[in-house]
Every structure is written in C-alpha cells, then in structure tokens.
Enzyme design. Structure first.
Site, PDB file in Angstrom:
ATOM      1  N   GLY A   1       0.819  -1.221   0.000  1.00 11.05           N
ATOM      2  CA  GLY A   1       0.000   0.000   0.000  1.00 11.05           C
ATOM      3  C   GLY A   1       0.842   1.256   0.000  1.00 11.05           C
ATOM      4  O   GLY A   1       0.488   2.244   0.640  1.00 11.05           O
TER       5      GLY A   1
ATOM      6  N   GLY B   1      -1.377   7.486   0.381  1.00 12.64           N
ATOM      7  CA  GLY B   1      -1.609   7.627   1.817  1.00 12.64           C
ATOM      8  C   GLY B   1      -0.397   7.432   2.707  1.00 12.64           C
ATOM      9  O   GLY B   1       0.724   7.841   2.400  1.00 12.64           O
ATOM     10  N   ILE B   2      -0.628   6.797   3.841  1.00 13.73           N
ATOM     11  CA  ILE B   2       0.423   6.679   4.852  1.00 13.73           C
ATOM     12  C   ILE B   2       1.546   5.743   4.380  1.00 13.73           C
ATOM     13  O   ILE B   2       2.703   5.939   4.735  1.00 13.73           O
ATOM     14  CB  ILE B   2      -0.157   6.207   6.214  1.00 13.73           C
ATOM     15  CG1 ILE B   2      -0.835   4.854   6.115  1.00 13.73           C
ATOM     16  CG2 ILE B   2      -1.139   7.242   6.759  1.00 13.73           C
ATOM     17  CD1 ILE B   2      -1.330   4.319   7.461  1.00 13.73           C
ATOM     18  N   GLY B   3       1.205   4.740   3.580  1.00 10.00           N
ATOM     19  CA  GLY B   3       2.230   3.829   3.060  1.00 10.00           C
ATOM     20  C   GLY B   3       3.194   4.565   2.145  1.00 10.00           C
ATOM     21  O   GLY B   3       4.410   4.339   2.177  1.00 10.00           O
TER      22      GLY B   3
ATOM     23  N   SER C   1      -6.714  -0.625  13.058  1.00 10.63           N
ATOM     24  CA  SER C   1      -7.593   0.558  13.116  1.00 10.63           C
ATOM     25  C   SER C   1      -8.404   0.432  14.396  1.00 10.63           C
ATOM     26  O   SER C   1      -8.759  -0.682  14.803  1.00 10.63           O
ATOM     27  CB  SER C   1      -8.519   0.556  11.901  1.00 10.63           C
ATOM     28  OG  SER C   1      -9.670   1.330  12.169  1.00 10.63           O
TER      29      SER C   1
ATOM     30  N   TYR D   1     -15.544  -3.496   7.285  1.00  6.69           N
ATOM     31  CA  TYR D   1     -14.236  -2.908   7.602  1.00  6.69           C
ATOM     32  C   TYR D   1     -13.834  -3.285   9.027  1.00  6.69           C
ATOM     33  O   TYR D   1     -12.691  -3.709   9.273  1.00  6.69           O
ATOM     34  CB  TYR D   1     -14.286  -1.394   7.439  1.00  6.69           C
ATOM     35  CG  TYR D   1     -12.950  -0.717   7.623  1.00  6.69           C
ATOM     36  CD1 TYR D   1     -11.931  -0.875   6.685  1.00  6.69           C
ATOM     37  CD2 TYR D   1     -12.689   0.090   8.729  1.00  6.69           C
ATOM     38  CE1 TYR D   1     -10.698  -0.257   6.847  1.00  6.69           C
ATOM     39  CE2 TYR D   1     -11.465   0.716   8.898  1.00  6.69           C
ATOM     40  CZ  TYR D   1     -10.470   0.544   7.953  1.00  6.69           C
ATOM     41  OH  TYR D   1      -9.241   1.142   8.124  1.00  6.69           O
TER      42      TYR D   1
HETATM   43  N1  LIG Z   1      -6.636   6.894   6.759  1.00 10.48           N
HETATM   44  C1  LIG Z   1      -7.174   6.582   7.941  1.00 10.48           C
HETATM   45  O1  LIG Z   1      -7.788   7.418   8.621  1.00 10.48           O
HETATM   46  C2  LIG Z   1      -7.016   5.190   8.483  1.00 10.48           C
HETATM   47  C3  LIG Z   1      -7.509   4.908   9.768  1.00 10.48           C
HETATM   48  C4  LIG Z   1      -7.317   3.637  10.314  1.00 10.48           C
HETATM   49  C5  LIG Z   1      -6.617   2.687   9.578  1.00 10.48           C
HETATM   50  N2  LIG Z   1      -6.167   2.973   8.315  1.00 10.48           N
HETATM   51  C6  LIG Z   1      -5.439   1.924   7.591  1.00 10.48           C
HETATM   52  O2  LIG Z   1      -4.256   2.456   7.034  1.00 10.48           O
HETATM   53  C7  LIG Z   1      -3.858   1.651   5.924  1.00 10.48           C
HETATM   54  C8  LIG Z   1      -3.440   2.543   4.765  1.00 10.48           C
HETATM   55  O3  LIG Z   1      -4.563   3.243   4.294  1.00 10.48           O
HETATM   56  P1  LIG Z   1      -4.520   4.758   3.794  1.00 10.48           P
HETATM   57  O4  LIG Z   1      -5.340   5.517   4.756  1.00 10.48           O
HETATM   58  O5  LIG Z   1      -3.135   5.196   3.522  1.00 10.48           O
HETATM   59  O6  LIG Z   1      -5.385   4.612   2.446  1.00 10.48           O
HETATM   60  P2  LIG Z   1      -5.040   4.828   0.903  1.00 10.48           P
HETATM   61  O7  LIG Z   1      -4.468   6.177   0.678  1.00 10.48           O
HETATM   62  O8  LIG Z   1      -6.308   4.488   0.191  1.00 10.48           O
HETATM   63  O9  LIG Z   1      -3.941   3.722   0.587  1.00 10.48           O
HETATM   64  C9  LIG Z   1      -4.269   2.372   0.505  1.00 10.48           C
HETATM   65  C10 LIG Z   1      -3.154   1.623  -0.190  1.00 10.48           C
HETATM   66  O10 LIG Z   1      -3.513   0.235  -0.248  1.00 10.48           O
HETATM   67  C11 LIG Z   1      -3.351  -0.207  -1.577  1.00 10.48           C
HETATM   68  N3  LIG Z   1      -4.234  -1.310  -1.912  1.00 10.48           N
HETATM   69  C12 LIG Z   1      -5.586  -1.351  -1.799  1.00 10.48           C
HETATM   70  N4  LIG Z   1      -6.044  -2.513  -2.282  1.00 10.48           N
HETATM   71  C13 LIG Z   1      -4.972  -3.218  -2.713  1.00 10.48           C
HETATM   72  C14 LIG Z   1      -4.814  -4.472  -3.326  1.00 10.48           C
HETATM   73  N5  LIG Z   1      -5.854  -5.256  -3.640  1.00 10.48           N
HETATM   74  N6  LIG Z   1      -3.570  -4.901  -3.627  1.00 10.48           N
HETATM   75  C15 LIG Z   1      -2.501  -4.116  -3.352  1.00 10.48           C
HETATM   76  N7  LIG Z   1      -2.590  -2.896  -2.791  1.00 10.48           N
HETATM   77  C16 LIG Z   1      -3.818  -2.454  -2.478  1.00 10.48           C
HETATM   78  C17 LIG Z   1      -3.670   1.016  -2.415  1.00 10.48           C
HETATM   79  O11 LIG Z   1      -3.225   0.819  -3.725  1.00 10.48           O
HETATM   80  P3  LIG Z   1      -3.816   1.688  -4.979  1.00 10.48           P
HETATM   81  O12 LIG Z   1      -3.003   2.928  -5.023  1.00 10.48           O
HETATM   82  O13 LIG Z   1      -3.626   0.794  -6.146  1.00 10.48           O
HETATM   83  O14 LIG Z   1      -5.262   1.969  -4.671  1.00 10.48           O
HETATM   84  C18 LIG Z   1      -2.952   2.089  -1.647  1.00 10.48           C
HETATM   85  O15 LIG Z   1      -1.580   2.084  -1.944  1.00 10.48           O
HETATM   86  C19 LIG Z   1      -5.045   0.730   5.632  1.00 10.48           C
HETATM   87  O16 LIG Z   1      -4.771  -0.554   6.141  1.00 10.48           O
HETATM   88  C20 LIG Z   1      -6.184   1.373   6.383  1.00 10.48           C
HETATM   89  O17 LIG Z   1      -7.183   0.440   6.741  1.00 10.48           O
HETATM   90  C21 LIG Z   1      -6.345   4.194   7.756  1.00 10.48           C
END
Ligand SMILES: NC(=O)c1ccc[n+]([C@@H]2O[C@H](COP(=O)([O-])OP(=O)(O)OC[C@H]3O[C@@H](n4cnc5c(N)ncnc54)[C@H](OP(=O)(O)O)[C@@H]3O)[C@@H](O)[C@H]2O)c1
Length: 302
Positions: free
Chosen positions: A32, A36-38, A152, A178
C-alpha cells in the site's frame, strides 16, 4: 510548520517531517505504498537510504511513487502484486529473492458496496486480512527483524462471524465489513507473534484519522470532497498518519505494541503506545482467526 503544500480540505499540513534514522543496508517491504500513509513511509525510508520493495497493483501509481522517490539515497522498486488475488500474492512471494528487515502490512480498502476478490472473498476481508495473511506466511522466512500490521480503532466495534465471514448470508455494510477485517488484523497479529516467537517482533499501528485515499468511500467524488472538507479539522496529514507506523517499525517496543496518535479520540497527534481492548487480544479468537486465514488462503507458518 510548512504550509506550502496545504490546500484547504485536501490534506491537513504535516506537523513534522517524517525523518527516519539512517536505513542504509536495510530492506523494507511495504504494501500500500502507492498512496496515503504507506506512500509517506516508503518515501521516508528511501530518503533515509533504505531499500524499499513496494509491491503495487496499479502500474501508473507505482510509476508515480518511483518518480516521487527520485534519485534519493535509497532504492525503491515496485513489483506487481494484487492483494485481492491470491495467485498474484503467490507470484510476488515466489519472485522475492532478498531478505527483508521490516515488513509493513499496510495496504487496505474500504468500498461503498459489497465486492469480491478474485478468489471470491468479501473484498475488505480479502484485501485487509486474507491477502496480507497469505503474503506474510509466504515471506516470513525472509523477515529478519519486525512485522508491522496496520490496524484501526474500528476493531473496537468489530465482530468476526466465523460462519459467514464473507457476508454471503448476512447483510453487508461498509462499517461492519471494515471493522471485521480490522479486528481480524488485531487478532492475527497475536497469533502470528505466538508462532514466530523470537524469530521476529510483531507490532501494530494505526494512523488515527488520516486524510488519505481511503476517505474516498462514498462512490461520489463530490460527496467524498465534502466529507474531507468537513472532517479536516479532526484529521491529520498522511505524513503524520505514517508516524505511528514508523514508530511501530523502529521503536524500542514490546511484542504486540499498538502505536497510534496521542490526541483527542486518538485521531491525530504524536505516536504513543495504546492499550488494546480484550476484543482484540483474546487468545481464543486469535486462534480462530488464524484458522480462518489458513482455511481460506491455504497458507500457514511452520
Ligand atoms: N486513513 C485513515 O484514517 C485510516 C484509519 C485507520 C486505519 N487505516 C489503515 O491504514 C492503511 C493505509 O490506508 P490509507 O489511509 O493510507 O489509504 P489509501 O491512501 O487508500 O492507501 C491504501 C493503499 O492500499 C493499496 N491497496 C488497496 N487494495 C490493494 C490491493 N488489492 N492490492 C494491493 N494494494 C492495495 C492502495 O493501492 P492503490 O493505489 O492501487 O489503490 C494504496 O496504496 C489501511 O490498512 C487502512 O485500513 C487508515
């Protein structure tokens, strides 16, 4: 505070720069990392001289990530992997030839409607838990130091329905799906640490409420933008959201430490170790979730 990149309602300004200690000679596998954070963490590791393996499903986003890393100190590569397709996860794991110091299981999705993965799993369970579970089992022998699982706080309202984990009979809604997937992550961490023993440390992190791509959940761009604008006072930047992951990866922590932001409602702030409620630490539930992962993915740890 640098407000240069800040646009109202788009992304709150980072409180700090994500500066990591020297990572020269160290390899991170970060899922990921195309958003986002990744993405913030991957760029910080590369900037600190580390090698980043950032498997990605989207070629264009992977290319943007490589471009963003530029010709920094470290190396960043983006082999193909779709966590919503076990065959793809296996192909990636088979192709991996390097040892990994830190594995960051970070990729995750939310969806406005029920969808299925290539293997017929409910999409959120498949992407947020089953895919990472399989990946980790397949590459664990290469991990030298630490595995971080991105959880989360929604686990607190999660319920794992072992009879119907894919919502085939019960009614699907995004929050239940979720929260179930993230409760699985919390419990999986416990079962994983149990099996790895001293071979590797397992820690957990959550970014609080970070303004990232995952907020685009309604299916309507306009509504997504409105939600981001209205909620921006409560959320933090992706860079600040990545700080708990960095701490979970590098901090001097006990096994299964759960790192998140220290502010109001744990939505934003500086990383701290937080307690996990009994729902997320039950040994019995952890073993049930491990068995679910083994049954669905056909992978296990020796
Ligand atoms: N943001 C928040 O407030 C929050 C709160 C609690 C937990 N989290 C957790 O933080 C983590 C990162 O999320 P984020 O907030 O940074 O969201 P994000 O910006 O949507 O990033 C999600 C990442 O996961 C990748 N991904 C999704 N489905 C995938 C798949 N099938 N195969 C490979 N990669 C895939 C996406 O790839 P693409 O670029 O191809 O879409 C993207 O790089 C997640 O586990 C999320 O549940 C986030």
């Amino acid at each position: 505070m640098d407000l240069g990149a800040y646009r109202w309602g788009m992304n709150p300004p980072p409180l700090t720069t994500l500066d990591l200690p020297d990572q020269l000679g160290r390899t991170w596998l970060i899922t990921g990392a195309t958003s986002g954070i990744g993405e913030e963490l991957a760029l910080a590791v590369a900037a600190a001289g580390g090698t980043v393996v950032a498997p990605a499903r989207n070629r264009e986003r992977a290319a943007s990530l490589v471009a963003a890393a530029g010709k920094g100190a470290g190396r960043l590569e983006t082999p193909h992997m779709d966590l919503a397709d076990l065959a793809s996860v296996r192909r990636f794991a088979d192709s991996l030839t390097t040892d990994i110091d830190v594995l960051i299981n970070n990729a995750g999705v939310v969806s406005p409607r029920r969808r299925e993965t290539a293997d017929g799993f409910e999409m959120l369970l498949g992407t947020n838990f089953l895919g990472p579970f399989a990946l980790t089992n397949l590459v664990a022998h290469r991990v030298r130091e630490r595995i971080v699982i991105t959880g989360s706080d929604s686990y607190k309202v999660g319920r794992v329905d072992l009879d119907d984990p894919h919502f085939r009979a019960r009614r699907w809604n995004p929050m239940s799906a979720y929260a179930q997937s993230k409760l699985c992550d919390m419990l999986w961490a416990r079962a994983l640490q149990e099996r790895l023993g001293s071979r590797a440390l397992v820690t957990l992190a959550h970014p609080g409420w970070a303004a990232t791509g995952i907020q685009n959940v309604t299916g309507s761009k306009l509504l997504d933008r409105a939600i981001v604008v209205v909620t921006s006072p409560f959320s933090q930047s992706a860079a600040d959201g990545a700080r708990p992951l960095a701490e979970a990866a590098l901090g001097d922590l006990a096994p299964l430490s759960y790192v998140g932001p220290d502010g109001f409602m744990k939505w934003k702030g500086r990383p701290e170790v937080q307690s996990v409620s009994p729902r997320g630490t039950s040994a019995t539930s952890a073993e049930e979730v491990w068995a679910l992962g083994v049954r669905e993915t056909g992978t296990d740890l020796a």
